[in-house]
Design an enzyme around this catalytic site. Sequence first.
Site, short mmCIF file in Angstrom:
data_model
loop_
_atom_site.label_atom_id
_atom_site.label_comp_id
_atom_site.label_asym_id
_atom_site.label_seq_id
_atom_site.Cartn_x
_atom_site.Cartn_y
_atom_site.Cartn_z
N HIS A 177 46.75 -20.13 12.81
CA HIS A 177 45.45 -19.72 13.04
C HIS A 177 44.34 -19.50 11.96
O HIS A 177 43.25 -20.03 12.21
CB HIS A 177 45.57 -18.35 13.91
CG HIS A 177 44.48 -17.61 14.18
ND1 HIS A 177 43.46 -17.86 15.13
CD2 HIS A 177 43.94 -16.58 13.54
CE1 HIS A 177 42.18 -16.87 15.19
NE2 HIS A 177 42.57 -16.26 13.98
N HIS A 182 40.18 -20.31 10.78
CA HIS A 182 39.10 -19.46 10.05
C HIS A 182 38.69 -20.26 8.65
O HIS A 182 37.46 -20.20 8.14
CB HIS A 182 39.55 -18.14 9.67
CG HIS A 182 39.61 -17.22 10.78
ND1 HIS A 182 38.63 -16.59 11.18
CD2 HIS A 182 40.90 -16.64 11.38
CE1 HIS A 182 38.97 -15.94 12.26
NE2 HIS A 182 40.48 -15.81 12.33
N GLU A 222 35.98 -15.06 16.32
CA GLU A 222 37.12 -15.58 17.09
C GLU A 222 36.79 -16.37 18.30
O GLU A 222 37.65 -17.48 18.39
CB GLU A 222 38.13 -14.30 17.29
CG GLU A 222 38.45 -13.52 16.45
CD GLU A 222 39.65 -14.23 15.69
OE1 GLU A 222 40.07 -15.32 16.03
OE2 GLU A 222 39.85 -13.58 14.71
N SER A 241 41.96 -23.04 16.69
CA SER A 241 43.44 -23.02 16.42
C SER A 241 44.31 -23.38 17.76
O SER A 241 45.43 -22.98 17.81
CB SER A 241 43.77 -21.82 15.54
OG SER A 241 43.38 -20.63 16.56
N1 HBI Z 1 43.76 -8.71 10.71
N2 HBI Z 1 44.87 -10.40 9.50
C1 HBI Z 1 44.12 -10.20 10.53
N3 HBI Z 1 43.45 -11.19 10.88
C2 HBI Z 1 42.28 -11.01 11.69
O1 HBI Z 1 41.79 -11.84 12.26
C3 HBI Z 1 42.04 -9.70 12.13
C4 HBI Z 1 42.58 -8.67 11.58
N4 HBI Z 1 42.58 -7.33 11.87
C5 HBI Z 1 41.39 -6.96 12.99
C6 HBI Z 1 40.69 -8.24 13.20
N5 HBI Z 1 40.98 -9.32 12.99
C7 HBI Z 1 39.78 -7.99 14.41
O2 HBI Z 1 40.21 -7.95 15.67
C8 HBI Z 1 38.50 -7.27 14.39
O3 HBI Z 1 39.34 -5.86 14.55
C9 HBI Z 1 37.92 -7.00 12.89
FE FE Z 2 41.27 -14.67 13.64
#
Ligand code: HBI
Ligand code: FE
Length: 303
Positions: A177, A182, A222, A241
Site C-alpha cells: 500500500h 503513496h 487515501e 493500491s
Molecule cells: N500510519 N503507518 C501509517 N500509515 C498511514 O497511512 C497512516 C498512519 N496513521 C494514521 C493515518 N494514516 C491516517 O488515518 C490519519 O490518522 C492521518
Molecule cells: Fe495510506
Amino acid sequence: LPKAAPGAPGPVQQTQVIAPLSLNQVDNSKILGFGADLAEDHPGFHDDAYKLRRMDIARLAYTHQIGSAVPELVYLPQETATWGTVLRETSQLYPTHACKEFLASFPMFDFREDSVPQLEALSSILRRETGWQIRPVAGLLHPRDFLNGLAFNTFHSTQYVRHHSRPMYTPEPDVCHELLGHVPMLADPKYCEMVHNIGLASLHANEKQIWHLTKMYWYTVEFGLIREQGRICAFGAGILSSFGELEHMRSGQAELRAFDPFITLPKMDYKSGYQKLYYVLDSFDDAAAKLKVYCDKLKLNAI
Ligand code: HBI
Ligand code: FE
C-alpha cells in the site's frame, strides 16, 4: 478531597498543544490497532511464524535513528510473491485509472515483481525530486504523530508485507500500500504542497481539529479523485493500491462530491468494503490553496 474555593479555576479542560519543532520530536512508537498483536479477524491471526516475522520487522522501525539510512530488509520468497501479485494486478489499471502525476512519477521507481523495493532507495529518489523522505514505522501510527510528520516532509511507512493468504486484501497499511499508493505521488511537488499543508495545520491542532484533519487526509490522500480532461482519475493511495477499488471508483456505483476543507466530512468507513463516496479535486494547486486558507485560520484559532 478539599473543596475548591468558590471562583477558583476549575480543572484544565484542554491541554495546551506543544507543536514539535523538528522531526526528532515526532514519536514513531505509538502504534494503534494491531502492531504485532493481530486482531482475530486479521488474515495472519493464526500464523505464529507471520507474527514473529512482524515483530522482527517492527524492531527495525523502533530502533531506527533519524538521519541514518533505513535498514535493508531481506524479504522472504513468499513476501516477494505477494508484492509481485499486488504490483501485477494494480499496474494493469494504472494507464486508464491513475492521475497524470502518478503516471509521470511511477516509472522513476522502477518497480519489479521479483523484488520488494527498499525504503531507503525510494527515500533517496523522493529527496531528489521533492525533498520528502520516508521514515519506518511498525504499524498504523497515532494520527497526531503521523500528521505531524507530514509537516516535516516525512512520510511514515510500514515495511512488512500483508499476509500471503489474501494478497488482494489488508486491514492495515502494509508495504504494498505505501509503495504503490503513496510513494509515487510524493514525487510530485504540487501534491506534496497540499499534503504539507495538512501536516502544518496538525502542528497546532487540538484533538477535535486532529480528527477533522484525519478525515481530510482520508478523503484526499487515501481516497481522493482528481478531475482531468473529461474524466475522473485516482490519486488516493487506498485506491491506487487496490485493484478492486480502482475498478469500483469508475463503476458509477459511488457518489462523487467536490472537496472543500471547510465542509463537515462524513465518518470514515474502514470495514465495509469499497468506498460509497469519493471527493473530487479540481487540481492539486487549487486544493493546496484551499488547505492553506484552512491552516491559517486554524492557527489563529478561528475554526
Ligand atoms: N500510519 N503507518 C501509517 N500509515 C498511514 O497511512 C497512516 C498512519 N496513521 C494514521 C493515518 N494514516 C491516517 O488515518 C490519519 O490518522 C492521518
Ligand atoms: Fe495510506
